[in-house]
Design a protein around this motif. Sequence first.
Motif, PDB file in Angstrom:
ATOM      1  N   ASP A 129      36.861  64.839  -5.406  1.00 54.44           N
ATOM      2  CA  ASP A 129      37.988  63.736  -5.478  1.00 54.44           C
ATOM      3  C   ASP A 129      38.977  63.558  -6.738  1.00 54.44           C
ATOM      4  O   ASP A 129      40.483  63.987  -6.212  1.00 54.44           O
ATOM      5  CB  ASP A 129      37.653  61.797  -5.794  1.00 54.44           C
ATOM      6  CG  ASP A 129      36.679  62.161  -4.476  1.00 54.44           C
ATOM      7  OD1 ASP A 129      36.806  62.813  -3.636  1.00 54.44           O
ATOM      8  OD2 ASP A 129      36.124  61.120  -4.613  1.00 54.44           O
ATOM      9  N   LEU A 130      38.825  64.800  -7.929  1.00 56.32           N
ATOM     10  CA  LEU A 130      39.557  64.981  -9.200  1.00 56.32           C
ATOM     11  C   LEU A 130      40.427  65.677  -8.696  1.00 56.32           C
ATOM     12  O   LEU A 130      41.698  66.042  -8.768  1.00 56.32           O
ATOM     13  CB  LEU A 130      39.201  64.844 -10.195  1.00 56.32           C
ATOM     14  CG  LEU A 130      39.181  64.808 -11.350  1.00 56.32           C
ATOM     15  CD1 LEU A 130      40.178  63.349 -11.434  1.00 56.32           C
ATOM     16  CD2 LEU A 130      38.399  64.965 -13.012  1.00 56.32           C
ATOM     17  N   LEU A 131      40.022  66.914  -7.881  1.00 52.13           N
ATOM     18  CA  LEU A 131      41.231  68.044  -7.739  1.00 52.13           C
ATOM     19  C   LEU A 131      41.669  67.897  -6.788  1.00 52.13           C
ATOM     20  O   LEU A 131      42.701  68.009  -7.258  1.00 52.13           O
ATOM     21  CB  LEU A 131      39.705  69.155  -6.700  1.00 52.13           C
ATOM     22  CG  LEU A 131      40.499  70.501  -7.504  1.00 52.13           C
ATOM     23  CD1 LEU A 131      40.755  70.734  -8.025  1.00 52.13           C
ATOM     24  CD2 LEU A 131      39.163  71.267  -6.142  1.00 52.13           C
ATOM     25  N   SER A 132      41.250  67.489  -6.219  1.00 55.59           N
ATOM     26  CA  SER A 132      42.411  66.941  -4.620  1.00 55.59           C
ATOM     27  C   SER A 132      43.281  66.136  -5.066  1.00 55.59           C
ATOM     28  O   SER A 132      44.656  66.190  -4.689  1.00 55.59           O
ATOM     29  CB  SER A 132      42.267  66.258  -3.947  1.00 55.59           C
ATOM     30  OG  SER A 132      42.623  64.986  -2.489  1.00 55.59           O
ATOM     31  N   GLU A 133      42.911  64.816  -6.148  1.00 59.20           N
ATOM     32  CA  GLU A 133      44.278  64.274  -6.672  1.00 59.20           C
ATOM     33  C   GLU A 133      44.866  64.727  -7.881  1.00 59.20           C
ATOM     34  O   GLU A 133      45.934  64.832  -7.791  1.00 59.20           O
ATOM     35  CB  GLU A 133      43.245  63.114  -7.852  1.00 59.20           C
ATOM     36  CG  GLU A 133      43.824  61.727  -7.999  1.00 59.20           C
ATOM     37  CD  GLU A 133      42.923  61.033  -8.823  1.00 59.20           C
ATOM     38  OE1 GLU A 133      43.491  60.749 -10.075  1.00 59.20           O
ATOM     39  OE2 GLU A 133      42.226  59.887  -8.206  1.00 59.20           O
ATOM     40  N   SER A 137      49.069  64.965  -7.335  1.00 58.12           N
ATOM     41  CA  SER A 137      50.134  64.915  -8.163  1.00 58.12           C
ATOM     42  C   SER A 137      50.612  66.139  -9.073  1.00 58.12           C
ATOM     43  O   SER A 137      51.680  65.639  -9.402  1.00 58.12           O
ATOM     44  CB  SER A 137      48.960  64.053  -9.598  1.00 58.12           C
ATOM     45  OG  SER A 137      47.960  65.139 -10.076  1.00 58.12           O
ATOM     46  N   GLY A 138      50.222  67.366  -8.485  1.00 58.90           N
ATOM     47  CA  GLY A 138      50.901  68.289  -9.467  1.00 58.90           C
ATOM     48  C   GLY A 138      51.672  68.299  -8.398  1.00 58.90           C
ATOM     49  O   GLY A 138      53.155  68.917  -9.347  1.00 58.90           O
ATOM     50  N   LEU A 139      51.796  68.441  -6.398  1.00 61.01           N
ATOM     51  CA  LEU A 139      52.968  68.759  -6.014  1.00 61.01           C
ATOM     52  C   LEU A 139      53.770  67.361  -6.427  1.00 61.01           C
ATOM     53  O   LEU A 139      54.823  67.712  -5.632  1.00 61.01           O
ATOM     54  CB  LEU A 139      52.107  68.513  -4.821  1.00 61.01           C
ATOM     55  CG  LEU A 139      51.291  69.485  -3.978  1.00 61.01           C
ATOM     56  CD1 LEU A 139      50.896  69.193  -2.788  1.00 61.01           C
ATOM     57  CD2 LEU A 139      51.733  71.089  -4.373  1.00 61.01           C
ATOM     58  N   ALA A 140      53.353  66.336  -6.065  1.00 60.45           N
ATOM     59  CA  ALA A 140      54.323  64.964  -6.617  1.00 60.45           C
ATOM     60  C   ALA A 140      55.305  65.289  -7.699  1.00 60.45           C
ATOM     61  O   ALA A 140      56.860  64.936  -7.778  1.00 60.45           O
ATOM     62  CB  ALA A 140      53.480  63.630  -6.685  1.00 60.45           C
ATOM     63  N   ALA A 141      54.767  66.171  -8.802  1.00 64.66           N
ATOM     64  CA  ALA A 141      55.557  66.332  -9.966  1.00 64.66           C
ATOM     65  C   ALA A 141      56.800  67.649  -9.978  1.00 64.66           C
ATOM     66  O   ALA A 141      57.468  67.654 -10.324  1.00 64.66           O
ATOM     67  CB  ALA A 141      55.018  66.865 -11.250  1.00 64.66           C
ATOM     68  N   ALA A 142      56.108  68.726  -8.900  1.00 60.87           N
ATOM     69  CA  ALA A 142      56.966  69.949  -8.461  1.00 60.87           C
ATOM     70  C   ALA A 142      58.386  69.390  -7.523  1.00 60.87           C
ATOM     71  O   ALA A 142      59.210  69.178  -8.186  1.00 60.87           O
ATOM     72  CB  ALA A 142      56.188  70.812  -7.554  1.00 60.87           C
ATOM     73  N   ARG A 143      58.021  67.926  -6.783  1.00 60.61           N
ATOM     74  CA  ARG A 143      58.416  67.671  -6.115  1.00 60.61           C
ATOM     75  C   ARG A 143      59.917  66.984  -7.106  1.00 60.61           C
ATOM     76  O   ARG A 143      61.283  66.566  -7.310  1.00 60.61           O
ATOM     77  CB  ARG A 143      58.285  66.695  -4.947  1.00 60.61           C
ATOM     78  CG  ARG A 143      57.751  67.033  -3.780  1.00 60.61           C
ATOM     79  CD  ARG A 143      57.668  66.705  -2.967  1.00 60.61           C
ATOM     80  NE  ARG A 143      56.284  67.126  -1.661  1.00 60.61           N
ATOM     81  CZ  ARG A 143      54.819  66.464  -1.261  1.00 60.61           C
ATOM     82  NH1 ARG A 143      54.660  66.088  -2.577  1.00 60.61           N
ATOM     83  NH2 ARG A 143      54.685  67.553  -0.801  1.00 60.61           N
ATOM     84  N   ALA A 144      59.558  65.482  -7.904  1.00 59.16           N
ATOM     85  CA  ALA A 144      60.460  64.954  -9.039  1.00 59.16           C
ATOM     86  C   ALA A 144      61.063  66.191  -9.702  1.00 59.16           C
ATOM     87  O   ALA A 144      61.773  65.672 -10.035  1.00 59.16           O
ATOM     88  CB  ALA A 144      59.296  64.187  -9.680  1.00 59.16           C
ATOM     89  N   ARG A 145      60.696  67.170 -10.017  1.00 64.99           N
ATOM     90  CA  ARG A 145      61.562  68.018 -10.992  1.00 64.99           C
ATOM     91  C   ARG A 145      62.504  69.123  -9.593  1.00 64.99           C
ATOM     92  O   ARG A 145      63.361  69.972 -10.167  1.00 64.99           O
ATOM     93  CB  ARG A 145      60.510  69.144 -12.173  1.00 64.99           C
ATOM     94  CG  ARG A 145      59.400  68.488 -12.780  1.00 64.99           C
ATOM     95  CD  ARG A 145      58.984  69.908 -13.435  1.00 64.99           C
ATOM     96  NE  ARG A 145      58.308  70.648 -12.521  1.00 64.99           N
ATOM     97  CZ  ARG A 145      57.051  70.533 -12.320  1.00 64.99           C
ATOM     98  NH1 ARG A 145      55.944  69.623 -12.766  1.00 64.99           N
ATOM     99  NH2 ARG A 145      56.412  71.623 -11.821  1.00 64.99           N
ATOM    100  N   GLY A 146      62.620  68.829  -8.791  1.00 67.98           N
ATOM    101  CA  GLY A 146      63.532  69.048  -7.725  1.00 67.98           C
ATOM    102  C   GLY A 146      62.802  70.153  -7.230  1.00 67.98           C
ATOM    103  O   GLY A 146      63.734  71.173  -6.066  1.00 67.98           O
ATOM    104  N   LYS A 147      61.763  70.685  -7.753  1.00 68.81           N
ATOM    105  CA  LYS A 147      60.717  71.545  -6.265  1.00 68.81           C
ATOM    106  C   LYS A 147      61.329  71.524  -4.940  1.00 68.81           C
ATOM    107  O   LYS A 147      60.575  71.209  -4.976  1.00 68.81           O
ATOM    108  CB  LYS A 147      60.013  72.168  -7.127  1.00 68.81           C
ATOM    109  CG  LYS A 147      59.482  73.968  -7.130  1.00 68.81           C
ATOM    110  CD  LYS A 147      58.589  74.268  -7.892  1.00 68.81           C
ATOM    111  CE  LYS A 147      58.171  75.790  -7.644  1.00 68.81           C
ATOM    112  NZ  LYS A 147      56.696  76.485  -8.695  1.00 68.81           N
ATOM    113  N   LYS A 148      61.425  72.813  -4.484  1.00 67.20           N
ATOM    114  CA  LYS A 148      61.178  72.272  -2.600  1.00 67.20           C
ATOM    115  C   LYS A 148      59.828  73.555  -2.743  1.00 67.20           C
ATOM    116  O   LYS A 148      59.608  74.088  -2.946  1.00 67.20           O
ATOM    117  CB  LYS A 148      62.132  73.267  -2.320  1.00 67.20           C
ATOM    118  CG  LYS A 148      63.791  72.248  -2.008  1.00 67.20           C
ATOM    119  CD  LYS A 148      65.012  72.712  -1.677  1.00 67.20           C
ATOM    120  CE  LYS A 148      65.665  72.059  -1.454  1.00 67.20           C
ATOM    121  NZ  LYS A 148      66.688  71.456  -3.024  1.00 67.20           N
TER     122      LYS A 148
END
Length: 201
Positions: A129-133, A137-148
């Motif tokens: 669960d921790l790994l999945s989380e 969160s890594g994908l969400a952070a990448a999107r927040a930085r504008g990474k497609k």
Amino acid sequence: MGQRAAIYARVSTADQSCDRQVLELTGFAERGGYEVIGVFKETASGASANRAARNRILDLAQARQIDAVLVSELSRWGRSTQDLLDTLNKLAGWKVSVVAMSGMTFELDTPHGRMMATMLAGIAQFERDLLSERVKSGLAAARARGKKLGRQPGQRSKSDKLAPKVVQAVAKGRSYRWIARDLGISKNTVLDIMKRHRENS
């Protein structure tokens, strides 16, 4: 004699030595009245799947040639909580226990062992669960930085971009293998491009 045991010692890097673990485990075996069938040493990181010495011990266990595996600590045996649980279950099926030098014995067919298995299963699930989380969160952070992420609408794949070069090279009589090597793609990709080209021609 007492129970037949295999000693398992592991270090994570080549500049470390298993000698201290082996010395301590040999003394532990003597004090516990174990008959040592073999000493198995391994240099492998905790996460490494390539554990030849450990696999030999599992083979001995399956062949009913040992009753116990002696380790300095449980983390030396398992690659992860899930791997530890899986191998403990296998060993339990062959009536083989894992004994840590602290004196803690892991036998999954006892009430204490079943409690340990339940705890380990819970920890393994928590780790997943921790790994999945973390991934989410890594994908969400990448999107927040504008990474497609992923292929964008209208964006062509590598094979689409290279299709004209592939068709041109085939027309010149080049082999599929040569084209694949030259363009840095697989032979199957070349085959797919040519198949699509023929269908559209």
